[in-house]
Design an enzyme around this catalytic site. Sequence first.
Site, PDB file in Angstrom:
ATOM      1  CB  SER A   1       6.036  -2.634  -1.575  1.00  0.00           C
ATOM      2  OG  SER A   1       6.693  -3.530  -2.417  1.00  0.00           O
TER       3      SER A   1
ATOM      4  CG  HIS B   1      10.157  -0.282  -3.745  1.00  0.00           C
ATOM      5  ND1 HIS B   1       9.200  -0.185  -4.743  1.00  0.00           N
ATOM      6  CD2 HIS B   1       9.746  -1.278  -2.925  1.00  0.00           C
ATOM      7  CE1 HIS B   1       8.262  -1.103  -4.521  1.00  0.00           C
ATOM      8  NE2 HIS B   1       8.561  -1.766  -3.426  1.00  0.00           N
TER       9      HIS B   1
ATOM     10  CG  ASP C   1      10.184   1.806  -7.303  1.00  0.00           C
ATOM     11  OD1 ASP C   1      11.062   0.923  -7.133  1.00  0.00           O
ATOM     12  OD2 ASP C   1       9.092   1.812  -6.706  1.00  0.00           O
TER      13      ASP C   1
END
Lengths: 267, 112, 435
Positions: free
Chosen positions: A95, A245, A217
Site C-alpha cells: 500500500s 487490499h 480492491d
Amino acid sequence: MDVVRRNNVTVTGNPQGRTVVLAHGFGCDQNMWRLTVPALADDHRVVLFDYVGAGRSDASAFSEDRYASLDGYAQDVVEVCEALDLRDAVFVGHSVSAMIGVLAADRAPERIGALVMVAPSPRYIDDDGYRGGFGADDIEELLGSLESNYLGWSAAMAPVIMGNADRPELGDELRNSFCATDPDMARVFARTTFLSDSREDLKRVRVPTLVLDCTQDVIAPREVGAYVNRSIPGSTLVTLDATGHCPHLSAPEATNEALTEFLAGLK
Amino acid sequence: MNALKMSTRDTASGPVLEVAGDLDYLNAGQFRDLLPTITVRPGQRLVVDLGALDFCDSSGITALIAAHHHAQSGGGQLVLAAVPANTLRILSIVGLDQVLTIHPDSEVATGA
Amino acid sequence: MMARAGQYSDPHDADDDKTAQAAFAALLEDSAEDLYESAPCGYLSTLMDGTIAKINSTLLGWLGLARSDVVGRLRFTDLLTVGGKLYHETHFAPLLRMQGQISGIALEIKQAGGGRMPVLVSSVVKHGTTGEPLLIRTTVFDARDRRAYEEELLRRQQSAEEARRQAEADRARLQDTFAVLQQSLLPDTLPELPGAEAAAHYHTASPDRLGGDFYDVFPLDGKRFGFFLGDVCGKGPQAAALTSLTRYTLRAAALHDPDPVSALTTLNKVLHERYSAGGDPRYCTAVFGTIDPDPDAGRLTVHLASGGHPPAVVLRADGTAAYLPTPGGLLVGVLPAAPFTDASTTLGPGDTLLLYTDGLTEARTGKDRTSLYGDEALLAFAATQAGRPPHAVIEALGGLLTGFGDGLDDDTALLAIGVPSSDDQTSEDRTSSTR
C-alpha cells in the site's frame, strides 16, 4: 539514535541470502507479513520493521512535522537500511509503503536494488483524467472520522479515552490484539497516506520492479495498478486473484508465488 | 498544633476572655470574630487570660491589638493576664508591653 | 407473609405452573429462523471475498434495503461509509484474516435515506473440515446510544483537558505576577557605599504567596545613606500593598527628614491613618537608619531606630558579637502616637551591622514550634562570623537558612552593612573605593 529500537526492527531468515525488507502499510504493523515470511525465510534474509507510531515502534520518536510527508517515512526506511548496512536489498512495500519504497530507493540507490509494490497507489483521489478511486470528499470523510476517533473504536475504548491509569493492562491488551495504534499518530499517517500525490516519483524508478494488484480492491483498484505499471519503465504487473487490499493475507499462496518468482528472476 | 479554645465570663470589672491552645495564622480569625460579641462598657476592663495559651505568632499579636482597639472603642481598657513567657518576649520585642496593661493573673486583672 | 412469598417463589403453586408452561411453549414456537430474522442485532454471512450470502431482517431494516438488492449483489464493504470502507480494508479485514475473529469494532453503515448509523461489528471466520476458511459470520449491534455517550465522554474529556491547560496557564501567569510584584518590593541592587559594603538576602517561603518582608539601602544627600529592613503583618496581596506603602513612605520621609525616629513617626502616622478604620489593624515592624561614611578614617557611623523590630546585631573585628538594643520601640501603625527607640554605633574595619527579620530567629529547629532557633543561637552564630565582610556574613546566614529546611516556613530578609577590613578587600575593591 537507536534506529533499530525506534522502528522495532526484526531480522530473520537466512543470513546468507539476499535481504528482503518487508514494509507494512497504513493500519497495521509488521505482523501483516506473518504469512509471507515463511515463504522467504529459507533463501532470504528478511528484515521487518514498524513505522514510528505503529506496532511496537518507539512512540516518543514521533514527530508530526517529520511524518507530515512520505519523505519522513522514506527517511526512516533509509535509516533502517543504513543501521543494518544493507546493500542491494529488495524492498517489498504494501500500500502506501510501496510509494515510500520508491522514495527511499531514489535516495539510497546503493541500498535498495529492487522493488515489490503490493497494492500500491500513487494518488488515491481522482484527478483530471486520473482515477484513484476516491473523491476528495471521500478522503475528507475518512480523515474526519479518524480525527473524531470514531472509526475503529473497540467496545473497550471508552475506558481508554477516560484514562486507564488504574487498569494499565487494558491498554496493553488493545495494543497486542490490534494493529491499530496511537490514534493521534494514526491520524497523521492517514493524512499523509491519503493526501499524497506521488505520481511524478514513479518515473524516477530505475530498479527492477514488480507491481502486484488485486482483482477486487476498493482502495487500489486495477486501473491504479495499471497506471503504476505504465509509469515505471520496465516494471512487471501481476494481478492476483484476490479480494481486498491485503493479498498477502487473503491470498498468501498466490502472493508468495509471485514474490518468489520475481526474486528468483533477479540477478 | 493545638486547637483554639475560648470561653467568656462576666465579672464586676468587665468581661473575661480565656484563651487556650494556639493563637496563630490558622485560627486567630476565630478570636477576632468573637470580639464584636463581647460588650465592653466605659470604664470596664476586657481581661484576656492567656494562662493556657500554647503558641502565639504575629497573627495572634494582631488579634490582641484588635482586642485592644475593641476595648478602647467601648471606652474601656484591655488587660492581658497570665501571659506565658514566650508570648511576653514577643510583646516586649514589638513594644506592646509598654502599651498594654499586663497582670500576672486574671484575679489581679479583674481586681478581685 | 408466607402466602405472599409463595406467590412468587413456590414452584408447586398450580396457577403459576400453568403460566410458566404456557410461556415455555410460546418460546418453543419461536423458531430458530424467526429468532435469526428478528433478533435485536443484525446478522450477516459473507463469502470470503465479502459477497453477502445471508442477511437478517433487522439489518435490512436498518439499511432500508430489500433482501433481493443485497444478497449476492453487494459486499459487506458496500454497506459501509467510505471512511468505514477504508478502515475495513486497512484494519478490520487484515485483523480478521490474522486472528480469525475480530470484535466490537465501531463502524458506520449507510442507510437508504442517506443517514449514517453507528454500529459495533464483530466477525468470525467459519472454517471447513480441512481448516480452509469458508465464510465470515458477522453481527452488527446498534451503537447509536453508545456513540452519543462516547461523544459526550470525548467532549467532557476535551473540556476537562482544556480547563486543566487554562488553569496551568493562569497559575503560571499568577506566579509571574507575584514574582514581578515581589521584585518591586525589593531593590534590584544595593548602592555602592564609599569605603563600606552592603549585602542582602531574601528567602521566599512560598512562590504563591507574596512575602511581607522588605529592605532597602539608598543615597540620602550625596554623603549619607538611608537603610531599612522590616516585616509587615500578614501575607498575600494585602501584605504586599502594605509593604509597598511602607517602603515608599520611608524613602520619601527620609528625604524630608532623615532622623530615624522622625522617619518611623511619619510611617506610623501614614499606616495608622490608612488602616485604623475598619477594625482590621495592619502594622509593620521596622528598623530604619542612616549611614554616615568616613572613608578617610575607614569608619562609618550608624544611627538607627526600631519600631517593634528585633534588635540589630553588631559583629566586631575582634570576633565578638552583641545586640544593639532598641527596647520599647512599638509596632509601626498600631497607635496614633508611638514611641520609637534609637541607638547609634560606629563601625570600623572588620565590623558589620546585621539586620534580620524574625523568620530567622523563629525558624523551627525541632519537631514542634516550641523549639525555635532563637536570639542566643543567632548571637553565637554571629560571633563565628565576626570580622568577616558583609557579603561573607550574608552567605553564611543563607547557608544557615537553607539548613533549616522545612523549619523555615516564613519569609526572611537579611541585610548586612559593614566596613571590610583591608585583608578582605581585593585590589579591585580598593581601586573602586578610593575613586
